[in-house]
Design a protein around this motif. Sequence first.
Motif, PDB file in Angstrom:
ATOM      1  N   UNK A 151      40.391  53.226  29.552  1.00  0.00           N
ATOM      2  CA  UNK A 151      39.604  52.015  29.149  1.00  0.00           C
ATOM      3  C   UNK A 151      38.579  51.580  29.998  1.00  0.00           C
ATOM      4  N   UNK A 152      38.624  52.030  31.412  1.00  0.00           N
ATOM      5  CA  UNK A 152      37.511  51.788  32.142  1.00  0.00           C
ATOM      6  C   UNK A 152      36.192  52.439  31.616  1.00  0.00           C
ATOM      7  N   UNK A 153      36.460  53.741  31.164  1.00  0.00           N
ATOM      8  CA  UNK A 153      35.313  54.690  30.722  1.00  0.00           C
ATOM      9  C   UNK A 153      34.841  54.212  29.307  1.00  0.00           C
ATOM     10  N   UNK A 154      35.593  53.313  28.721  1.00  0.00           N
ATOM     11  CA  UNK A 154      35.067  52.688  27.340  1.00  0.00           C
ATOM     12  C   UNK A 154      34.391  51.327  27.552  1.00  0.00           C
ATOM     13  N   UNK A 155      34.477  51.113  29.026  1.00  0.00           N
ATOM     14  CA  UNK A 155      33.900  49.624  29.201  1.00  0.00           C
ATOM     15  C   UNK A 155      32.330  49.585  29.011  1.00  0.00           C
ATOM     16  N   UNK A 179      42.260  48.112  37.406  1.00  0.00           N
ATOM     17  CA  UNK A 179      41.353  49.166  37.239  1.00  0.00           C
ATOM     18  C   UNK A 179      40.044  48.507  36.627  1.00  0.00           C
ATOM     19  N   UNK A 180      40.211  47.674  35.545  1.00  0.00           N
ATOM     20  CA  UNK A 180      39.220  47.233  34.876  1.00  0.00           C
ATOM     21  C   UNK A 180      38.800  45.940  35.217  1.00  0.00           C
ATOM     22  N   UNK A 181      39.434  45.008  36.021  1.00  0.00           N
ATOM     23  CA  UNK A 181      39.105  43.652  36.355  1.00  0.00           C
ATOM     24  C   UNK A 181      39.209  42.936  35.179  1.00  0.00           C
ATOM     25  N   UNK A 182      38.369  41.886  34.914  1.00  0.00           N
ATOM     26  CA  UNK A 182      38.325  40.832  33.690  1.00  0.00           C
ATOM     27  C   UNK A 182      37.296  41.323  32.483  1.00  0.00           C
ATOM     28  N   UNK A 183      36.800  42.613  32.588  1.00  0.00           N
ATOM     29  CA  UNK A 183      36.040  43.348  31.601  1.00  0.00           C
ATOM     30  C   UNK A 183      36.608  43.003  30.259  1.00  0.00           C
TER      31      UNK A 183
END
Length: 300
Positions: A151-155, A179-183
């Motif tokens: 998911x982080x890579x898709x952010x 990993x992604x915070x509030x993204x």
Amino acid sequence: MKVDWSGVFPAATTQFNADFSVNIPATLQHLDAMIAAGVHGMIMLGTVGENCSLSYDEKLEVLKASVAHINGRVPVLTGVAEFTTATACRFAADAAKLGVDGLMVLPAMVYRSDSRETAAHFRAVAAASDLPIMIYNNPVSYKVDITPEEFAELADEPKFVAIKESTEDTRRITDIRNVCGDRFLLFCGVDDVVLESMVLGIDGWVSGLVNAFPAENRLLWDLAMEGRYAEAVEVYRWYTPLLHLDTDMKLVQYIKLANAECGYGTETTRPPRLPLISDERERVLGVIRKAIATRPVLTV
């Protein structure tokens, strides 16, 4: 890309006539009942909406009627569950023309893609329209798992705004946040882990049993959001035997049977899904009827 998606979003059923044709008036009447009970959004053509049992044209017919009927009262998303990336892109573009507010995108059906293929599928669908996207992660049913790191890579794609997390593992809520915070907005997609997920800080709930018990869903959500956890736990304990129905292979039949018992349409599903029979039917009816007889008082 900013959206205001939060709260209870039904994965709405699609109603059928006795001959298995789509019953648009009954579908719309059911949407009205859920909106009247206070749901915050609507998702058409998800798993519970029998997406893969409808033809392409039938899907567009359901969407066109639903968007026009809801008429902006709540956001309307559509499931995008197709066998190929090309068809998913075509459907996303056609749905956008009909005025839906967003897409709930699944991996390509049947084929079990690896992480590179999964990302390519989602990115292609994102490029097919200007609509915001909720990525639906359900490895239990669809055998493709999108990890927090993926998911982080898709952010970097701004159209990816939300995640429907349906691994049945509440640890994923914290892992995604770490990993992604509030993204991404995080939605629980499994009914019988929702209170635990609310404590961990989700933004919304894509629910199946809300189809039959919309007011009780809203009650549970409101109690938890207000921090009234003792009362929320009491409602949750009443509700959990019903919510377990959402995690069975026959969740569509179970939810539609609950709909029928609560006066929200029929239990008709399209084959290969068949009506429940014998001991299984009596067991599920027992859960539903006990819940109806003991439902909580609807005050907050």
